[in-house]
Scaffold this motif. Structure first.
Motif, PDB file in Angstrom:
ATOM      1  N   VAL A  18       0.872  -1.167   0.000  1.00 41.91           N
ATOM      2  CA  VAL A  18       0.000   0.000   0.000  1.00 41.91           C
ATOM      3  C   VAL A  18       0.909   1.217   0.000  1.00 41.91           C
ATOM      4  O   VAL A  18       1.857   1.276   0.795  1.00 41.91           O
ATOM      5  N   ALA A  19       0.636   2.178  -0.878  1.00 44.02           N
ATOM      6  CA  ALA A  19       1.422   3.406  -0.887  1.00 44.02           C
ATOM      7  C   ALA A  19       1.255   4.126   0.445  1.00 44.02           C
ATOM      8  O   ALA A  19       0.151   4.187   0.990  1.00 44.02           O
ATOM      9  N   GLU A  20       2.342   4.643   0.972  1.00 43.86           N
ATOM     10  CA  GLU A  20       2.306   5.295   2.284  1.00 43.86           C
ATOM     11  C   GLU A  20       1.310   6.455   2.316  1.00 43.86           C
ATOM     12  O   GLU A  20       0.638   6.661   3.317  1.00 43.86           O
ATOM     13  N   ASN A  21       1.186   7.186   1.211  1.00 44.87           N
ATOM     14  CA  ASN A  21       0.245   8.310   1.194  1.00 44.87           C
ATOM     15  C   ASN A  21      -1.212   7.856   1.094  1.00 44.87           C
ATOM     16  O   ASN A  21      -2.119   8.602   1.424  1.00 44.87           O
ATOM     17  N   ASP A  22      -1.465   6.621   0.658  1.00 43.16           N
ATOM     18  CA  ASP A  22      -2.827   6.074   0.609  1.00 43.16           C
ATOM     19  C   ASP A  22      -3.227   5.395   1.913  1.00 43.16           C
ATOM     20  O   ASP A  22      -4.415   5.192   2.178  1.00 43.16           O
ATOM     21  N   PHE A  23      -2.245   5.030   2.720  1.00 43.24           N
ATOM     22  CA  PHE A  23      -2.507   4.257   3.921  1.00 43.24           C
ATOM     23  C   PHE A  23      -3.436   4.949   4.925  1.00 43.24           C
ATOM     24  O   PHE A  23      -4.351   4.293   5.437  1.00 43.24           O
ATOM     25  N   PRO A  24      -3.248   6.233   5.245  1.00 41.96           N
ATOM     26  CA  PRO A  24      -4.112   6.844   6.267  1.00 41.96           C
ATOM     27  C   PRO A  24      -5.605   6.746   5.952  1.00 41.96           C
ATOM     28  O   PRO A  24      -6.412   6.464   6.842  1.00 41.96           O
ATOM     29  N   GLN A  25      -5.982   6.949   4.703  1.00 42.48           N
ATOM     30  CA  GLN A  25      -7.393   6.860   4.326  1.00 42.48           C
ATOM     31  C   GLN A  25      -7.899   5.422   4.459  1.00 42.48           C
ATOM     32  O   GLN A  25      -8.983   5.178   4.985  1.00 42.48           O
ATOM     33  N   MET A  26      -7.093   4.471   4.012  1.00 42.13           N
ATOM     34  CA  MET A  26      -7.499   3.065   4.093  1.00 42.13           C
ATOM     35  C   MET A  26      -7.590   2.620   5.554  1.00 42.13           C
ATOM     36  O   MET A  26      -8.515   1.915   5.926  1.00 42.13           O
ATOM     37  N   GLU A  27      -6.633   3.045   6.364  1.00 38.54           N
ATOM     38  CA  GLU A  27      -6.634   2.671   7.777  1.00 38.54           C
ATOM     39  C   GLU A  27      -7.844   3.260   8.483  1.00 38.54           C
ATOM     40  O   GLU A  27      -8.491   2.582   9.281  1.00 38.54           O
ATOM     41  N   ALA A  28      -8.172   4.512   8.174  1.00 39.70           N
ATOM     42  CA  ALA A  28      -9.326   5.156   8.816  1.00 39.70           C
ATOM     43  C   ALA A  28     -10.627   4.425   8.471  1.00 39.70           C
ATOM     44  O   ALA A  28     -11.467   4.189   9.344  1.00 39.70           O
ATOM     45  N   LYS A  29     -10.781   4.041   7.199  1.00 44.35           N
ATOM     46  CA  LYS A  29     -11.976   3.284   6.795  1.00 44.35           C
ATOM     47  C   LYS A  29     -12.023   1.935   7.494  1.00 44.35           C
ATOM     48  O   LYS A  29     -13.066   1.508   7.980  1.00 44.35           O
ATOM     49  N   ALA A  30     -10.887   1.259   7.527  1.00 41.92           N
ATOM     50  CA  ALA A  30     -10.824  -0.060   8.163  1.00 41.92           C
ATOM     51  C   ALA A  30     -11.099   0.042   9.660  1.00 41.92           C
ATOM     52  O   ALA A  30     -11.826  -0.779  10.232  1.00 41.92           O
ATOM     53  N   CYS A  61      -5.591  -4.353   9.919  1.00 47.74           N
ATOM     54  CA  CYS A  61      -4.629  -4.645   8.855  1.00 47.74           C
ATOM     55  C   CYS A  61      -5.237  -5.544   7.782  1.00 47.74           C
ATOM     56  O   CYS A  61      -5.016  -5.322   6.587  1.00 47.74           O
ATOM     57  N   ALA A  62      -5.989  -6.536   8.202  1.00 47.37           N
ATOM     58  CA  ALA A  62      -6.636  -7.426   7.237  1.00 47.37           C
ATOM     59  C   ALA A  62      -7.607  -6.655   6.356  1.00 47.37           C
ATOM     60  O   ALA A  62      -7.698  -6.901   5.145  1.00 47.37           O
ATOM     61  N   GLN A  63      -8.310  -5.699   6.943  1.00 41.33           N
ATOM     62  CA  GLN A  63      -9.252  -4.898   6.159  1.00 41.33           C
ATOM     63  C   GLN A  63      -8.501  -3.962   5.211  1.00 41.33           C
ATOM     64  O   GLN A  63      -8.908  -3.787   4.064  1.00 41.33           O
ATOM     65  N   VAL A  64      -7.406  -3.384   5.666  1.00 38.79           N
ATOM     66  CA  VAL A  64      -6.585  -2.544   4.786  1.00 38.79           C
ATOM     67  C   VAL A  64      -6.075  -3.376   3.620  1.00 38.79           C
ATOM     68  O   VAL A  64      -6.111  -2.936   2.465  1.00 38.79           O
ATOM     69  N   GLU A  65      -5.635  -4.580   3.919  1.00 43.95           N
ATOM     70  CA  GLU A  65      -5.142  -5.462   2.861  1.00 43.95           C
ATOM     71  C   GLU A  65      -6.259  -5.800   1.866  1.00 43.95           C
ATOM     72  O   GLU A  65      -6.043  -5.838   0.657  1.00 43.95           O
ATOM     73  N   TYR A  66      -7.449  -6.012   2.363  1.00 39.32           N
ATOM     74  CA  TYR A  66      -8.599  -6.257   1.497  1.00 39.32           C
ATOM     75  C   TYR A  66      -8.832  -5.052   0.580  1.00 39.32           C
ATOM     76  O   TYR A  66      -9.051  -5.217  -0.619  1.00 39.32           O
ATOM     77  N   TYR A  67      -8.767  -3.848   1.144  1.00 37.71           N
ATOM     78  CA  TYR A  67      -8.909  -2.647   0.323  1.00 37.71           C
ATOM     79  C   TYR A  67      -7.796  -2.559  -0.718  1.00 37.71           C
ATOM     80  O   TYR A  67      -8.031  -2.132  -1.844  1.00 37.71           O
ATOM     81  N   ALA A  68      -6.573  -2.943  -0.336  1.00 36.32           N
ATOM     82  CA  ALA A  68      -5.451  -2.894  -1.272  1.00 36.32           C
ATOM     83  C   ALA A  68      -5.680  -3.826  -2.457  1.00 36.32           C
ATOM     84  O   ALA A  68      -5.328  -3.509  -3.585  1.00 36.32           O
ATOM     85  N   ILE A  69      -6.284  -4.970  -2.188  1.00 30.94           N
ATOM     86  CA  ILE A  69      -6.521  -5.964  -3.240  1.00 30.94           C
ATOM     87  C   ILE A  69      -7.777  -5.638  -4.051  1.00 30.94           C
ATOM     88  O   ILE A  69      -7.767  -5.668  -5.272  1.00 30.94           O
ATOM     89  N   MET A  70      -8.868  -5.330  -3.350  1.00 27.43           N
ATOM     90  CA  MET A  70     -10.171  -5.166  -4.007  1.00 27.43           C
ATOM     91  C   MET A  70     -10.529  -3.711  -4.333  1.00 27.43           C
ATOM     92  O   MET A  70     -11.444  -3.467  -5.099  1.00 27.43           O
ATOM     93  N   GLY A  71      -9.856  -2.759  -3.696  1.00 28.91           N
ATOM     94  CA  GLY A  71     -10.182  -1.352  -3.880  1.00 28.91           C
ATOM     95  C   GLY A  71     -11.116  -0.877  -2.792  1.00 28.91           C
ATOM     96  O   GLY A  71     -11.908  -1.645  -2.246  1.00 28.91           O
ATOM     97  N   THR A  72     -11.034   0.396  -2.456  1.00 34.75           N
ATOM     98  CA  THR A  72     -11.857   0.934  -1.369  1.00 34.75           C
ATOM     99  C   THR A  72     -13.307   1.124  -1.776  1.00 34.75           C
ATOM    100  O   THR A  72     -14.179   1.170  -0.917  1.00 34.75           O
ATOM    101  N   ASP A  73     -13.595   1.215  -3.074  1.00 36.27           N
ATOM    102  CA  ASP A  73     -14.983   1.416  -3.491  1.00 36.27           C
ATOM    103  C   ASP A  73     -15.845   0.194  -3.195  1.00 36.27           C
ATOM    104  O   ASP A  73     -17.051   0.299  -3.066  1.00 36.27           O
ATOM    105  N   VAL A  74     -15.239  -0.975  -3.036  1.00 35.33           N
ATOM    106  CA  VAL A  74     -16.012  -2.179  -2.726  1.00 35.33           C
ATOM    107  C   VAL A  74     -16.704  -2.046  -1.371  1.00 35.33           C
ATOM    108  O   VAL A  74     -17.772  -2.589  -1.157  1.00 35.33           O
ATOM    109  N   SER A  75     -16.123  -1.263  -0.468  1.00 34.61           N
ATOM    110  CA  SER A  75     -16.730  -1.088   0.840  1.00 34.61           C
ATOM    111  C   SER A  75     -17.967  -0.203   0.770  1.00 34.61           C
ATOM    112  O   SER A  75     -18.829  -0.254   1.634  1.00 34.61           O
ATOM    113  N   VAL A  76     -18.057   0.594  -0.280  1.00 36.99           N
ATOM    114  CA  VAL A  76     -19.198   1.509  -0.426  1.00 36.99           C
ATOM    115  C   VAL A  76     -20.354   0.851  -1.156  1.00 36.99           C
ATOM    116  O   VAL A  76     -21.494   0.870  -0.711  1.00 36.99           O
ATOM    117  N   ASN A  77     -20.048   0.234  -2.301  1.00 39.82           N
ATOM    118  CA  ASN A  77     -21.142  -0.288  -3.124  1.00 39.82           C
ATOM    119  C   ASN A  77     -21.183  -1.807  -3.221  1.00 39.82           C
ATOM    120  O   ASN A  77     -22.038  -2.361  -3.869  1.00 39.82           O
TER     121      ASN A  77
END
Length: 83
Positions: A18-30, A61-77
């Motif tokens: 996960v890019a370091e600059n993308d991590f904070p947003q993914m971590e907050a969602k997770a 971390c598992a949820q962040v990894e899921y977002y890294a693989i599937m994308g964060t939009d999967v959590s929305v729709n």
């Protein structure tokens, strides 16, 4: 302050890249998701026993990894792109 740091994710959990600059947003969602699933029990993270803190960090971390693989939009729709 975030429950999981980028260094914990990359060095301890060793998840998908996960890019370091993308991590904070993914971590907050997770983190929000884990707090919701645990009915707020994870909200008072510092007061929890060490084994519960580790379990919560692993779940985030598992949820962040899921977002890294599937994308964060999967959590929305819920659309995983047909997968």
């Amino acid at each position: 302050m975030a429950i999981v740091t980028y260094s914990y994710y990359t060095e301890t959990y060793m998840g998908e890249t996960v890019a370091e600059n993308d991590f904070p947003q993914m971590e907050a969602k997770a983190e929000r998701l884990v707090k919701q699933i645990t009915h707020g029990r994870a909200a008072n993270f510092a007061a929890l026993p060490a084994f519960q803190q580790e379990a919560i960090q692993e779940a985030i971390c598992a949820q962040v990894e899921y977002y890294a693989i599937m994308g964060t939009d999967v959590s929305v729709n819920g659309d995983a792109g047909g997968n």
